[in-house]
Scaffold this motif. Structure first.
Motif, PDB file in Angstrom:
ATOM      1  N   LEU A 308      39.544  38.679  46.932  1.00  0.00           N
ATOM      2  CA  LEU A 308      38.140  38.479  46.598  1.00  0.00           C
ATOM      3  C   LEU A 308      37.330  39.770  46.690  1.00  0.00           C
ATOM      4  O   LEU A 308      36.300  39.908  46.032  1.00  0.00           O
ATOM      5  CB  LEU A 308      37.529  37.407  47.506  1.00  0.00           C
ATOM      6  CG  LEU A 308      38.099  35.993  47.345  1.00  0.00           C
ATOM      7  CD1 LEU A 308      37.464  35.038  48.340  1.00  0.00           C
ATOM      8  CD2 LEU A 308      37.884  35.489  45.918  1.00  0.00           C
ATOM      9  N   ILE A 352      31.803  40.271  38.213  1.00  0.00           N
ATOM     10  CA  ILE A 352      32.667  39.707  39.255  1.00  0.00           C
ATOM     11  C   ILE A 352      31.836  38.943  40.276  1.00  0.00           C
ATOM     12  O   ILE A 352      32.195  37.842  40.701  1.00  0.00           O
ATOM     13  CB  ILE A 352      33.494  40.823  39.930  1.00  0.00           C
ATOM     14  CG1 ILE A 352      34.534  41.376  38.947  1.00  0.00           C
ATOM     15  CG2 ILE A 352      34.182  40.296  41.186  1.00  0.00           C
ATOM     16  CD1 ILE A 352      35.288  42.582  39.462  1.00  0.00           C
ATOM     17  N   MET A 355      30.770  35.691  38.808  1.00  0.00           N
ATOM     18  CA  MET A 355      31.900  34.770  38.739  1.00  0.00           C
ATOM     19  C   MET A 355      32.168  34.143  40.103  1.00  0.00           C
ATOM     20  O   MET A 355      32.447  32.935  40.215  1.00  0.00           O
ATOM     21  CB  MET A 355      33.131  35.536  38.239  1.00  0.00           C
ATOM     22  CG  MET A 355      34.384  34.701  38.071  1.00  0.00           C
ATOM     23  SD  MET A 355      35.705  35.688  37.353  1.00  0.00           S
ATOM     24  CE  MET A 355      35.786  37.038  38.529  1.00  0.00           C
ATOM     25  N   LEU A 356      32.061  34.933  41.169  1.00  0.00           N
ATOM     26  CA  LEU A 356      32.284  34.403  42.525  1.00  0.00           C
ATOM     27  C   LEU A 356      31.190  33.420  42.945  1.00  0.00           C
ATOM     28  O   LEU A 356      31.389  32.606  43.841  1.00  0.00           O
ATOM     29  CB  LEU A 356      32.362  35.558  43.522  1.00  0.00           C
ATOM     30  CG  LEU A 356      33.588  36.482  43.366  1.00  0.00           C
ATOM     31  CD1 LEU A 356      33.504  37.657  44.325  1.00  0.00           C
ATOM     32  CD2 LEU A 356      34.877  35.694  43.601  1.00  0.00           C
ATOM     33  N   ALA A 382      38.454  37.096  33.212  1.00  0.00           N
ATOM     34  CA  ALA A 382      38.702  36.956  34.644  1.00  0.00           C
ATOM     35  C   ALA A 382      38.272  35.570  35.117  1.00  0.00           C
ATOM     36  O   ALA A 382      37.377  34.941  34.523  1.00  0.00           O
ATOM     37  CB  ALA A 382      37.951  38.024  35.433  1.00  0.00           C
ATOM     38  N   ASN A 383      38.929  35.096  36.165  1.00  0.00           N
ATOM     39  CA  ASN A 383      38.551  33.820  36.763  1.00  0.00           C
ATOM     40  C   ASN A 383      38.984  33.805  38.220  1.00  0.00           C
ATOM     41  O   ASN A 383      39.850  34.581  38.636  1.00  0.00           O
ATOM     42  CB  ASN A 383      39.168  32.645  36.001  1.00  0.00           C
ATOM     43  CG  ASN A 383      38.241  31.444  36.018  1.00  0.00           C
ATOM     44  OD1 ASN A 383      37.505  31.220  36.975  1.00  0.00           O
ATOM     45  ND2 ASN A 383      38.279  30.660  34.949  1.00  0.00           N
ATOM     46  N   VAL A 384      38.367  32.899  38.947  1.00  0.00           N
ATOM     47  CA  VAL A 384      38.650  32.787  40.378  1.00  0.00           C
ATOM     48  C   VAL A 384      39.843  31.866  40.589  1.00  0.00           C
ATOM     49  O   VAL A 384      39.931  30.793  39.982  1.00  0.00           O
ATOM     50  CB  VAL A 384      37.418  32.253  41.132  1.00  0.00           C
ATOM     51  CG1 VAL A 384      37.723  32.115  42.619  1.00  0.00           C
ATOM     52  CG2 VAL A 384      36.230  33.169  40.916  1.00  0.00           C
ATOM     53  N   PRO A 392      38.156  29.513  47.104  1.00  0.00           N
ATOM     54  CA  PRO A 392      38.514  30.727  46.359  1.00  0.00           C
ATOM     55  C   PRO A 392      39.387  31.646  47.202  1.00  0.00           C
ATOM     56  O   PRO A 392      39.080  31.920  48.370  1.00  0.00           O
ATOM     57  CB  PRO A 392      37.164  31.364  46.049  1.00  0.00           C
ATOM     58  CG  PRO A 392      36.228  30.819  47.077  1.00  0.00           C
ATOM     59  CD  PRO A 392      36.698  29.439  47.389  1.00  0.00           C
ATOM     60  N   ILE A 395      41.209  36.636  42.517  1.00  0.00           N
ATOM     61  CA  ILE A 395      40.707  36.736  41.142  1.00  0.00           C
ATOM     62  C   ILE A 395      41.861  37.144  40.239  1.00  0.00           C
ATOM     63  O   ILE A 395      42.638  38.041  40.586  1.00  0.00           O
ATOM     64  CB  ILE A 395      39.586  37.794  41.022  1.00  0.00           C
ATOM     65  CG1 ILE A 395      38.457  37.492  42.008  1.00  0.00           C
ATOM     66  CG2 ILE A 395      39.041  37.832  39.597  1.00  0.00           C
ATOM     67  CD1 ILE A 395      37.424  38.607  42.089  1.00  0.00           C
ATOM     68  N   PHE A 397      42.842  38.641  36.514  1.00  0.00           N
ATOM     69  CA  PHE A 397      42.307  39.400  35.386  1.00  0.00           C
ATOM     70  C   PHE A 397      43.355  39.436  34.272  1.00  0.00           C
ATOM     71  O   PHE A 397      44.515  39.769  34.523  1.00  0.00           O
ATOM     72  CB  PHE A 397      41.974  40.849  35.787  1.00  0.00           C
ATOM     73  CG  PHE A 397      40.957  40.958  36.877  1.00  0.00           C
ATOM     74  CD1 PHE A 397      41.344  40.950  38.213  1.00  0.00           C
ATOM     75  CD2 PHE A 397      39.618  41.070  36.576  1.00  0.00           C
ATOM     76  CE1 PHE A 397      40.409  41.061  39.221  1.00  0.00           C
ATOM     77  CE2 PHE A 397      38.675  41.191  37.582  1.00  0.00           C
ATOM     78  CZ  PHE A 397      39.060  41.175  38.912  1.00  0.00           C
TER      79      PHE A 397
END
Length: 579
Positions: A308, A352, A355-356, A382-384, A392, A395, A397
């Motif tokens: 993270l 980022i 997204m978090l 990108a995604n968690v 979470p 990440i 990518f």
């Protein structure tokens, strides 16, 4: 008082006075004659040295005077027996009524004439020219036209330029119509003024409907609130590529990649590409976590996983190669932002963080840094990643090298501007297009092709140009070409085996006709190499088969467990009965 009453002195005084008046009038007359002569000379100089062709004719159309520009334009002085009113070339164009107006005292302007002086005087070179002619009368003291002035201007170069511009615009429009992406052009406030056929099938609206709409009407209000159209950035000269969800006419939505820019004439242009399949693929990656490693390793894109805080924990071989390193050990343990160029580092950090927070940021484009400090364009999704409790934990990518695509976008945009100016610059687009392009004549013979087509086929221009496609052994290709030569769009998608090179390539081809004066004079073909797509389809097919096999094995195991459970239960019941 009569003469008898006047003294001699008075008579002499009056005579002297009359003499002075006569001398004054004589000087004035002489000055007037000199001024008239000067004016006549100036008029003659104006006529003689005027860059525009001038001709003065009498009331019957016979030439009285021509200047040097006339001689240069037509190659000679008109013959004595030539009357412009009786010129057969002008009569054939039915412009007699204009001469009648001229004789009636009106000034007239003739439509542009394609004129050949050789037909009047065979000693003149046989060289037709485009001329623009204006005529006006000269009147006598009673107001009756007695002479006429004809002014001619050579507009041949202008006509050539106009023709080249029309042809260039037609070629540009043809490229837009055949483009696989939807194309929109809007005015300064976003009202559509042009759209290609792909845009109509893409949105579900007809051309008439689109030309009454604004760009904002293709998006829902919630989409515009999340991702407003950034006309302010476009006005600064930026080219914006963003993923958006468009609203089709029947109410369905499509996720697109939208690339927009402001043109020098103040209009806005946007290309939209359907990326729905890519989004479905990304969703499948997340939902199938137990196959994550296999999918990651076989993905054509580079994939990296970080903690993270951005510390890289895992990278695929594609990432190692893409970022220019020799091994994954050189990358793991470093912060992912170290590999983003400083011009986009703040952008990456911001996305980022968003997204978090749970905000979907979608794909973003960055300038990345390789080990040797060289730079390349990268599109990053990108995604968690979440654990089983939906917490979470990292990440993921997905990186794709889009340097070629960005270069192609810049080249195509620049080439479009140049194509509007000349046919020669249109050929530059043709030769450097990222898709294979061919021109063929009305008999199906290839006239020209670009280097990308040569690469796809694996042959050479010498072998391909002149090839008769109607005699190819692949009947589906022949059928597609024949459809285009009858006015339709011919489609072909298959593994094509080249007869000029021992190579088989999966391709997708579109053939379209080219019209001149409603007559088909040939066509154009757009060829796309779909090797990578075929490979991806095979990978997905194999993974699906593996999944089905595992599922079948799981069902068999469950059935065996159920049988074993029943056996245990029956045994316990039997023992209880014995006891």
């Amino acid at each position: 008082m009569d003469m008898k009453d006047k003294s001699k002195e008075q008579l002499l005084e009056e005579l002297d006075k009359l003499k002075k008046e006569y001398d004054s009038l004589k000087q004035l007359h002489q000055k007037t004659i000199e001024e008239q002569n000067l004016s006549i000379k100036q008029i003659r100089d104006i006529i003689e040295y005027n860059p525009i062709s001038l001709q003065i004719v009498d009331k019957d159309g016979y030439s009285l005077l021509v200047n040097e520009s006339f001689k240069l334009l037509f190659g000679a002085v008109p013959q004595k027996n030539y009357s412009v009113f009786e010129d057969l070339q002008i009569k054939e164009l039915k412009y007699d009524y204009l001469f009648e107006k001229l004789r009636g005292g009106e000034s007239v302007r003739f439509p542009d004439l394609y004129y050949n002086a050789h037909e009047v005087d065979i000693s003149v070179p046989d060289t037709p020219v485009w001329i623009r002619m204006i005529a006006f009368p000269l009147f006598d003291a009673d107001g009756v036209p007695e002479r006429f002035v004809l002014m001619h201007q050579n507009i041949s170069e202008r006509k050539k330029t106009e023709k080249a511009l029309r042809e260039s615009e037609e070629n540009y429009r043809l490229l837009l119509e055949l483009a696989p992406d939807a194309f929109f052009q809007g005015d300064a406030v976003g009202n559509f003024i042009m759209a290609n056929k792909r845009a109509m099938t893409f949105t579900g609206y007809s051309e008439e409907e689109l030309l009454t709409m604004n760009m904002r009407q293709l998006f829902s209000s919630s989409e515009l609130n999340k991702k407003p159209l950034r006309f302010d950035l476009l006005d600064k000269g930026e080219i914006i590529t963003a993923e958006r969800e468009i609203l089709r006419k029947e109410g369905s939505t499509v996720i697109v990649e939208m690339t927009s820019r402001k043109m020098p004439n103040g209009t806005y242009q946007s290309f939209m590409r359907d990326i729905s399949e890519r989004k479905v693929f990304e969703k499948t990656l997340i939902e199938n976590e137990r196959k994550l490693k296999t999918i990651i390793e076989t993905s054509p894109d580079g994939i990296a996983i970080s903690a993270l805080d951005g510390t890289v924990q895992f990278v695929t071989n594609q990432i190692v190669s893409l970022w220019g390193y020799s091994s994954s050990e050189e990358i793991i343990g470093r912060n992912v932002l170290e590999f983003v160029d400083e011009v986009h580092r703040d952008k990456a950090s911001y996305l980022i963080s968003e997204m978090l927070k749970g905000n979907l940021t979608g794909a973003a484009e960055y300038v990345m840094l390789r080990k040797d400090c060289s730079k390349f364009y990268c599109e990053s999704n990108a995604n968690v990643l979440h654990d089983s409790n939906n917490n979470p934990v990292g990440i993921i990518f997905v990186n794709r090298d889009i340097t070629l695509r960005k270069q192609t976008e810049f080249e195509l945009i620049r080439a479009k501007e140049l194509a509007e100016e000349s046919e020669a610059k249109y050929r530059l687009v043709f030769e450097n297009a990222p898709l294979g392009l061919i021109h063929f004549d009305s008999k199906g013979r290839i006239i020209s092709c670009n280097e990308e087509f040569v690469r796809i086929i694996g042959s050479s221009k010498q072998a391909l140009e002149g090839l008769d496609m109607l005699k190819l052994p692949d009947k589906k290709i022949v059928e597609a070409v024949e459809i285009s030569l009858t006015g339709g769009l011919g489609h072909y998608e298959d593994y094509y085996h080249s007869i000029t090179a021992n190579k088989t390539t999966p391709v997708q081809v579109l053939f379209a006709p080219i019209f001149t004066n409603e007559k088909i004079i040939g066509g154009v073909g757009i060829i796309q190499d779909i090797t990578e797509r075929k490979k991806s389809e095979e990978v997905l097919k194999e993974q699906n088969e593996e999944y089905l096999a595992l599922n079948e094995e799981l069902l068999q195991t469950n059935e065996e467990l159920y049988k074993a459970k029943r056996l245990v239960e029956d045994s316990e019941a039997f023992l209880m009965n014995i006891l």
